[in-house]
Design a protein around this motif. Structure first.
Motif, PDB file in Angstrom:
ATOM      1  N   GLN A   1       0.828  -1.209   0.000  1.00  0.00           N
ATOM      2  CA  GLN A   1       0.000   0.000   0.000  1.00  0.00           C
ATOM      3  C   GLN A   1       0.863   1.259   0.000  1.00  0.00           C
ATOM      4  N   THR A   2       1.943   1.230   0.779  1.00  0.00           N
ATOM      5  CA  THR A   2       2.827   2.394   0.839  1.00  0.00           C
ATOM      6  C   THR A   2       3.518   2.623  -0.501  1.00  0.00           C
ATOM      7  N   VAL A   3       3.986   1.545  -1.136  1.00  0.00           N
ATOM      8  CA  VAL A   3       4.627   1.672  -2.449  1.00  0.00           C
ATOM      9  C   VAL A   3       3.641   2.223  -3.473  1.00  0.00           C
ATOM     10  N   ASP A   4       2.406   1.777  -3.434  1.00  0.00           N
ATOM     11  CA  ASP A   4       1.399   2.285  -4.380  1.00  0.00           C
ATOM     12  C   ASP A   4       1.183   3.782  -4.214  1.00  0.00           C
ATOM     13  N   ARG A   5       1.097   4.233  -2.981  1.00  0.00           N
ATOM     14  CA  ARG A   5       0.912   5.672  -2.745  1.00  0.00           C
ATOM     15  C   ARG A   5       2.130   6.461  -3.185  1.00  0.00           C
TER      16      ARG A   5
ATOM     17  N   LEU B   1       7.343  13.384 -11.364  1.00  0.00           N
ATOM     18  CA  LEU B   1       8.222  13.096 -12.503  1.00  0.00           C
ATOM     19  C   LEU B   1       7.424  12.337 -13.554  1.00  0.00           C
ATOM     20  N   PRO B   2       6.657  12.997 -14.337  1.00  0.00           N
ATOM     21  CA  PRO B   2       5.842  12.307 -15.345  1.00  0.00           C
ATOM     22  C   PRO B   2       6.701  11.508 -16.314  1.00  0.00           C
ATOM     23  N   GLY B   3       6.256  10.272 -16.577  1.00  0.00           N
ATOM     24  CA  GLY B   3       6.966   9.416 -17.526  1.00  0.00           C
ATOM     25  C   GLY B   3       8.142   8.677 -16.959  1.00  0.00           C
ATOM     26  N   GLN B   4       8.413   8.799 -15.652  1.00  0.00           N
ATOM     27  CA  GLN B   4       9.561   8.127 -15.060  1.00  0.00           C
ATOM     28  C   GLN B   4       9.163   7.181 -13.933  1.00  0.00           C
ATOM     29  N   ALA B   5       7.931   6.766 -13.907  1.00  0.00           N
ATOM     30  CA  ALA B   5       7.469   5.872 -12.846  1.00  0.00           C
ATOM     31  C   ALA B   5       8.129   4.503 -12.986  1.00  0.00           C
ATOM     32  N   LYS B   6       8.470   3.898 -11.857  1.00  0.00           N
ATOM     33  CA  LYS B   6       9.095   2.586 -11.829  1.00  0.00           C
ATOM     34  C   LYS B   6       8.053   1.530 -11.492  1.00  0.00           C
ATOM     35  N   LYS B   7       8.152   0.379 -12.173  1.00  0.00           N
ATOM     36  CA  LYS B   7       7.200  -0.695 -11.906  1.00  0.00           C
ATOM     37  C   LYS B   7       7.487  -1.353 -10.563  1.00  0.00           C
ATOM     38  N   ASP B   8       8.744  -1.709 -10.318  1.00  0.00           N
ATOM     39  CA  ASP B   8       9.148  -2.321  -9.051  1.00  0.00           C
ATOM     40  C   ASP B   8      10.019  -1.318  -8.310  1.00  0.00           C
ATOM     41  N   LEU B   9       9.386  -0.451  -7.583  1.00  0.00           N
ATOM     42  CA  LEU B   9      10.089   0.660  -6.935  1.00  0.00           C
ATOM     43  C   LEU B   9      10.798   0.187  -5.677  1.00  0.00           C
ATOM     44  N   THR B  10      12.071   0.589  -5.540  1.00  0.00           N
ATOM     45  CA  THR B  10      12.836   0.324  -4.325  1.00  0.00           C
ATOM     46  C   THR B  10      13.066   1.640  -3.591  1.00  0.00           C
ATOM     47  N   THR B  11      13.484   1.531  -2.349  1.00  0.00           N
ATOM     48  CA  THR B  11      13.724   2.748  -1.573  1.00  0.00           C
ATOM     49  C   THR B  11      14.871   3.566  -2.162  1.00  0.00           C
ATOM     50  N   GLY B  12      15.902   2.881  -2.667  1.00  0.00           N
ATOM     51  CA  GLY B  12      17.011   3.606  -3.270  1.00  0.00           C
ATOM     52  C   GLY B  12      16.597   4.376  -4.515  1.00  0.00           C
ATOM     53  N   GLN B  13      15.774   3.756  -5.362  1.00  0.00           N
ATOM     54  CA  GLN B  13      15.285   4.443  -6.552  1.00  0.00           C
ATOM     55  C   GLN B  13      14.421   5.641  -6.179  1.00  0.00           C
ATOM     56  N   ALA B  14      13.567   5.450  -5.171  1.00  0.00           N
ATOM     57  CA  ALA B  14      12.692   6.546  -4.749  1.00  0.00           C
ATOM     58  C   ALA B  14      13.508   7.724  -4.209  1.00  0.00           C
ATOM     59  N   LYS B  15      14.570   7.444  -3.468  1.00  0.00           N
ATOM     60  CA  LYS B  15      15.415   8.514  -2.935  1.00  0.00           C
ATOM     61  C   LYS B  15      16.076   9.296  -4.059  1.00  0.00           C
ATOM     62  N   ARG B  16      16.585   8.586  -5.076  1.00  0.00           N
ATOM     63  CA  ARG B  16      17.234   9.276  -6.193  1.00  0.00           C
ATOM     64  C   ARG B  16      16.234  10.100  -6.993  1.00  0.00           C
TER      65      ARG B  16
ATOM     66  N   ILE C   1       4.896  14.980   1.124  1.00  0.00           N
ATOM     67  CA  ILE C   1       4.140  13.755   1.413  1.00  0.00           C
ATOM     68  C   ILE C   1       4.887  12.541   0.883  1.00  0.00           C
ATOM     69  N   ALA C   2       5.518  12.694  -0.303  1.00  0.00           N
ATOM     70  CA  ALA C   2       6.289  11.579  -0.863  1.00  0.00           C
ATOM     71  C   ALA C   2       7.465  11.221   0.038  1.00  0.00           C
ATOM     72  N   VAL C   3       8.122  12.235   0.610  1.00  0.00           N
ATOM     73  CA  VAL C   3       9.228  11.975   1.534  1.00  0.00           C
ATOM     74  C   VAL C   3       8.732  11.229   2.770  1.00  0.00           C
ATOM     75  N   GLU C   4       7.554  11.603   3.271  1.00  0.00           N
ATOM     76  CA  GLU C   4       6.986  10.919   4.431  1.00  0.00           C
ATOM     77  C   GLU C   4       6.626   9.468   4.093  1.00  0.00           C
ATOM     78  N   GLU C   5       6.080   9.264   2.900  1.00  0.00           N
ATOM     79  CA  GLU C   5       5.757   7.898   2.486  1.00  0.00           C
ATOM     80  C   GLU C   5       7.026   7.065   2.333  1.00  0.00           C
ATOM     81  N   LEU C   6       8.085   7.676   1.829  1.00  0.00           N
ATOM     82  CA  LEU C   6       9.349   6.971   1.692  1.00  0.00           C
ATOM     83  C   LEU C   6       9.906   6.583   3.059  1.00  0.00           C
TER      84      LEU C   6
END
Length: 399
Positions: A145-149, A158-173, A191-196
């Motif tokens: 649920q957290t990854v989906d949000r 970042l339109p057009g740069q969404a990752k299918k299998d998102l990791t914490t490292g990718q989200a930070k970058r 909010i994205a930082v809080e979700e991360l």
């Protein structure tokens, strides 16, 4: 005093009981609350029959708290499946209308008439294992649920740069390279930082829970994790739900319980089988995870899957065949582990630790299955190894 069965229809706040003897004569009934005073009153009422057995419906579900309290009080408790109680209620009353009194009566009748009910036993380690694996599964759902949000927020930042299998490292970058100036963008990034941060915390808890599960599984002398695709979470769920493997007479009964044995749906000259929706769906899901893992890796499971596909089976049919073979391998490993534990327990002598017993924990030899739940013959006899082996075993142990 005659031997009596006390049928219990449990609820969160109350429990309705009916006392019957071996000739199915009603000796008493009552309704009690499940708080401390109500529980004490129920035990006091039951002491009128010293030779008693409690039959609790759904001892792995809503009846678990009451069943565990009874076991802690030194009572003998058997588990009555809800499906059996529903069938008896229909046959005994002529209708399927539910009341607490009818339910308690049907539960007691099942216990009197059925010799293969599972006898419950206190095992604090298994109870802890069950709680930990449920906690781990809850954390896994929370992570999804957290990854989906987080992905939804990043897709807007970042339109057009969404990752299918998102990791914490990718989200930070991804968050490091975006600095919105408008209030909506800044709020979205915050909010994205809080979700991360929540994702990092959840993954840390999952890692800790997995390590704890692995420790308990290994401490019980289980070698389930030697099977490819069976990790700590899968092994823990299997151990917690199976309990004493000796209650299953053979691998066919075990496959029926796991829902991996197809059901006969033949009619006339047409011979066919259909997918079983019965059995323990949680364990079935664990076996499915193991099957998918074996297909993804270079294992005998993948070779077996491809062989079935070459024979003309559809993908889901081939997976079901693989799941049955994995069920057989799991059963054999459970039996081997129980045998080793029993031998070690016998060799320990007075003061030593007690291993798992190969004596049946149920009133009869086999768990009850209805006529429509009988498993098919299954794979060839080479599915099970002829002797206990200490080497790493995986799907090749299934033949």
């Amino acid at each position: 005093m005659d031997h009596v069965v006390i049928g219990v229809d449990p609820h969160k706040l109350s429990a309705t009981i009916e006392v019957v003897d071996e000739k199915e004569r009603r000796l008493g009934q009552g309704r009690f609350t499940t708080d401390k005073a109500g529980y004490a009153a129920m035990l006091k009422y039951a002491k009128a029959w010293p030779d008693r057995v409690w039959a609790v419906e759904g001892a792995n579900g809503v009846g678990r708290p009451l069943a565990q309290r009874l076991l802690a009080s030194g009572e003998q408790v058997v588990d009555v499946p809800a499906k059996l109680a529903a069938r008896v209620r229909l046959f005994d009353t002529g209708h399927n209308r539910k009341t607490d009194a009818h339910d308690a009566h049907s539960i007691a009748m099942v216990a009197v008439r059925t010799t293969g009910l599972r006898v419950l036993a206190m095992d604090g380690e298994l109870e802890a294992l069950r709680m930990l694996v449920e906690r781990r599964e809850a954390l896994s759902r929370r992570r999804v649920q957290t990854v989906d949000r987080l992905q939804a927020l990043l897709a807007e930042l970042l339109p057009g740069q969404a990752k299918k299998d998102l990791t914490t490292g990718q989200a930070k970058r991804m968050l490091a390279c975006v600095r919105p100036r408008d209030i909506a963008g800044r709020t979205r990034r915050r909010i994205a930082v809080e979700e991360l941060a929540e994702l990092v915390a959840v993954e840390a808890k999952m890692k800790k829970a997995t390590a704890e599960l692995k420790t308990i599984v290994l401490s019980r002398g289980s070698h389930l994790m030697d099977l490819h695709g069976v990790g700590p979470v899968v092994a823990a769920r299997i151990l917690a739900d199976v309990g004493d493997v000796s209650r299953f007479a053979d691998r066919n009964r075990f496959a029926s319980w796991t829902g991996t044995a197809p059901l006969d749906a033949s009619s006339g000259e047409r011979s066919r089988h259909r997918l079983s929706r019965a059995g323990n769906r949680r364990v079935n899901h664990m076996i499915h995870i193991a099957a998918i893992s074996q297909i993804r890796l270079d294992t005998d499971g993948r070779a077996y899957y491809r062989r079935k596909r070459a024979e003309g089976k559809r993908p889901l049919e081939a997976i079901r065949c693989l799941k049955r073979r994995i069920s057989d391998a799991i059963y054999r490993q459970l039996v081997d582990d129980a045998h080793v534990a029993a031998v070690e327990g016998a060799n320990a002598g007075p003061g030593g630790h007690c291993g798992a017993s190969l004596a049946s924990s149920a009133a009869g030899l086999n768990p009850h299955t209805g006529a429509s739940d009988q498993p098919l013959p299954g794979p060839a006899p080479t599915t099970l190894r002829p002797a206990i082996e200490t080497r790493k075993s995986h799907l090749e142990a299934t033949g």
